[in-house]
Enzyme design. Structure first.
Site, PDB file in Angstrom:
ATOM      1  N   SER A 123       0.853  -1.184   0.000  1.00 25.02           N
ATOM      2  CA  SER A 123       0.000   0.000   0.000  1.00 25.02           C
ATOM      3  C   SER A 123       0.885   1.228   0.000  1.00 25.02           C
ATOM      4  CB  SER A 123      -0.898   0.017   1.254  1.00 25.02           C
ATOM      5  OG  SER A 123      -1.556   1.264   1.397  1.00 25.02           O
ATOM      6  N   TYR A 136      -1.902  -0.807  10.378  1.00 26.83           N
ATOM      7  CA  TYR A 136      -1.968  -1.086   8.948  1.00 26.83           C
ATOM      8  C   TYR A 136      -0.731  -0.566   8.217  1.00 26.83           C
ATOM      9  CZ  TYR A 136      -3.886  -1.420   4.216  1.00 26.83           C
ATOM     10  OH  TYR A 136      -4.081  -1.732   2.892  1.00 26.83           O
TER      11      TYR A 136
END
Length: 228
Positions: A123, A136
């Site tokens: 990501s 995350y």
């Protein structure tokens, strides 16, 4: 046909990857939730946050398959809450699914992937953040580092790369605003198929030269200078 295993294949980016690949590869889908689509040859139900369940699933796959061409570590979970409201359980579950499971799967299937590929879905949050995303962001930063580490350990044997998506709209009912579209240099927000295209491109490379790299697919957002 060559065989590719995709984690988190039931929906979102994983579903798009399965749809893209199923016409040219045998797709094995692994997820906690049973897919509502049929873009796979075989489905394995597995909670990636449970190490024992994951090991049992690996044993099942290795009994049934003697080779893989691709492992796509796509499964991931996300939380967004203030730092003082996060707890250790949040951290441990996200790290387990997003980082530990890809490590375990890569280690287990490396011997089955001779001249094949490991593709990790990371990501842009590995490189940039908003408040309240510590578990995350840390997991995705770890995935990028795991990718280049694996590429060295498996050099000449398996190609290992990662893809860092930006804003990918996985909610088919959501329509982005004009402002949201314009924020992207591409003029639109991302689609799951944008990531699937890069996965397909990497799998088509058979000479092993592209390895250890991270491919940012974010419509140019992370290259945009932002002033206060």
């Amino acid at each position: 046909m060559k065989t590719v295993l995709i984690t988190g294949a039931s929906q979102g980016i994983g579903k798009a990857i399965a749809e893209k690949l199923c016409h040219h590869y045998r797709v094995l889908a692994l997820d906690k939730e049973v897919p509502t689509h049929h873009f796979f040859e075989q489905f394995y139900a597995c909670d990636l946050s449970n190490p024992q369940e994951l090991q049992e699933t690996i044993k099942q796959i290795t009994k049934e398959r003697d080779a893989l061409y691709g492992l796509v570590n796509n499964a991931g979970i996300f939380i967004h809450k203030p730092l003082n409201e996060q707890n250790l359980q949040d951290w441990e579950k996200i790290i387990a699914v997003n980082l530990t499971a890809p490590y375990i799967l890569s280690q287990a299937f490396a011997p089955f992937l001779e001249h094949g590929h490991i593709i990790n879905i990371a990501s842009t949050r590995a490189f940039m953040s908003e408040a309240g995303t510590e578990p995350y962001s840390a997991s995705k930063g770890g995935i990028v580092a795991l990718t280049h580490a694996l590429s060295i350990s498996l050099a000449g044997y398996v190609s290992v790369n990662s893809i860092s998506p930006g804003w990918i709209n996985t909610d088919e009912s959501y329509v982005a605003t004009v402002e949201e579209q314009a924020w992207h240099s591409s003029g639109r927000i991302g689609k799951p198929s944008d990531i699937a295209e890069v996965v397909s491109f990497l799998l088509e490379r058979e000479d092993g030269f592209i390895t250890g790299s991270d491919f940012v697919v974010d419509g140019g957002v992370s290259k945009k200078m932002v002033y206060p």
